[in-house]
Enzyme design. Sequence first.
Site, mmCIF file in Angstrom:
data_model
loop_
_atom_site.group_PDB
_atom_site.id
_atom_site.type_symbol
_atom_site.label_atom_id
_atom_site.label_comp_id
_atom_site.label_asym_id
_atom_site.label_seq_id
_atom_site.Cartn_x
_atom_site.Cartn_y
_atom_site.Cartn_z
ATOM 1 N N LYS A 40 -8.315 -1.207 -1.168
ATOM 2 C CA LYS A 40 -9.067 -0.955 0.069
ATOM 3 C C LYS A 40 -9.670 0.441 0.026
ATOM 4 C CE LYS A 40 -6.362 -4.150 2.865
ATOM 5 N NZ LYS A 40 -5.142 -4.358 3.651
ATOM 6 N N GLN A 44 -0.889 -1.276 7.226
ATOM 7 C CA GLN A 44 -0.573 -2.330 6.264
ATOM 8 C C GLN A 44 0.750 -3.006 6.648
ATOM 9 O OE1 GLN A 44 -2.602 -3.223 3.535
ATOM 10 N NE2 GLN A 44 -1.175 -4.940 3.398
ATOM 11 N N ASP A 91 -8.533 -4.377 11.903
ATOM 12 C CA ASP A 91 -8.031 -5.713 11.567
ATOM 13 C C ASP A 91 -8.292 -6.750 12.661
ATOM 14 O OD1 ASP A 91 -6.935 -6.162 9.075
ATOM 15 O OD2 ASP A 91 -5.032 -5.186 9.551
#
Length: 297
Positions: free
Chosen positions: A52, A96, A119
Amino acid sequence: MAQILDGKAFAGKLRETITQEVDKLHKQGITPGLAVILVGEDPASEVYVRNKGKQTKEAGMNSFEHKLPAETNQEDLLSLIQQLNEDDSVHGILVQLPLPKQIDADTVLNAIAPEKDADGFHPMNVGRFSTGGTGTVPCTPLGCLMLLKDHLGDLSGSRALVLGRSNIVGKPMGNLLLNENCTVTIAHSRTKDLEEECRRADILVAAVGRPEMVKESWIKPGATVIDVGINRIDGENGKTRLVGDVDFAGASKNAGAITPVPGGIGPMTIACLLLNTLIAALRQNDLPIPEWIPVKG
Ligand code: NDP
């Protein structure tokens, strides 16, 4: 045989387009920034976070990586999130998952400022998006939708079946397809006559986490099949290999088009994380969302 929907190639093109949009922002003195927080040393998570960060920088954005030890307590993590919420150079924040046991994931995800929630898991975004508003769309379903629209164009009136009802994939996918005027069925472990439900679908999105569960006979001839599943199974010579939730070889005989695993939805998910960061930077600077992005401005 089905046409293969090459998510890897599509994601590459998408990242190029995002990079061009980021270049335009640079000229206005804005550099989109994504902060990724990793707690602990889960090897798979470390690989994801590294990828990422690399792709964020390649797109011309700032990447801020925060690696915290496994024993980090919830208060310290919440105070880092607060700091990032207040930092104008950070437009998107991602924590995460999974988090260590001493930390409650919902409390942490809810602490992210909704406008910086890269997200799309914050309840505010889930609510806004599912009522047709401007909430952030979770990356994986957004990637699925972009591939579907690229292949099929207008989805209006199509019969869509989403296999799986998780908050991360199944439910938001169902909402996205509904927004595109599909007739949507969301199937799960209690669905009766699942095979027959699948056979009715013009569009089938599989997100169950069961290796190669969806068989050739479950696919309506000519259907478009999106395989979200990532499952590691035993392969030849003691090695493991990745397969999806769809029996790719069998389903390819019936489907009109199908995504492979790997090389399908996986690469689209990271590209859509960059896209969500770009969208967040545009919104936070009161700039319009370009026409080609399939979310509301
Ligand atoms: P979850 O485990 O959260 O949800 C799985 C869903 O599948 C549940 O709704 C469950 O039903 C349903 N299900 C499980 N078994 C069956 C069955 N035998 N018949 C019918 N339905 C069943 O998984 P996720 O949504 O998080 O992920 C799904 C898959 O997608 C996984 O393989 C995951 O690795 C992959 N994934 C891939 C991503 C990517 O970037 N490509 C990103 C995210 C996930 P019920 O609710 O009734 O229990």
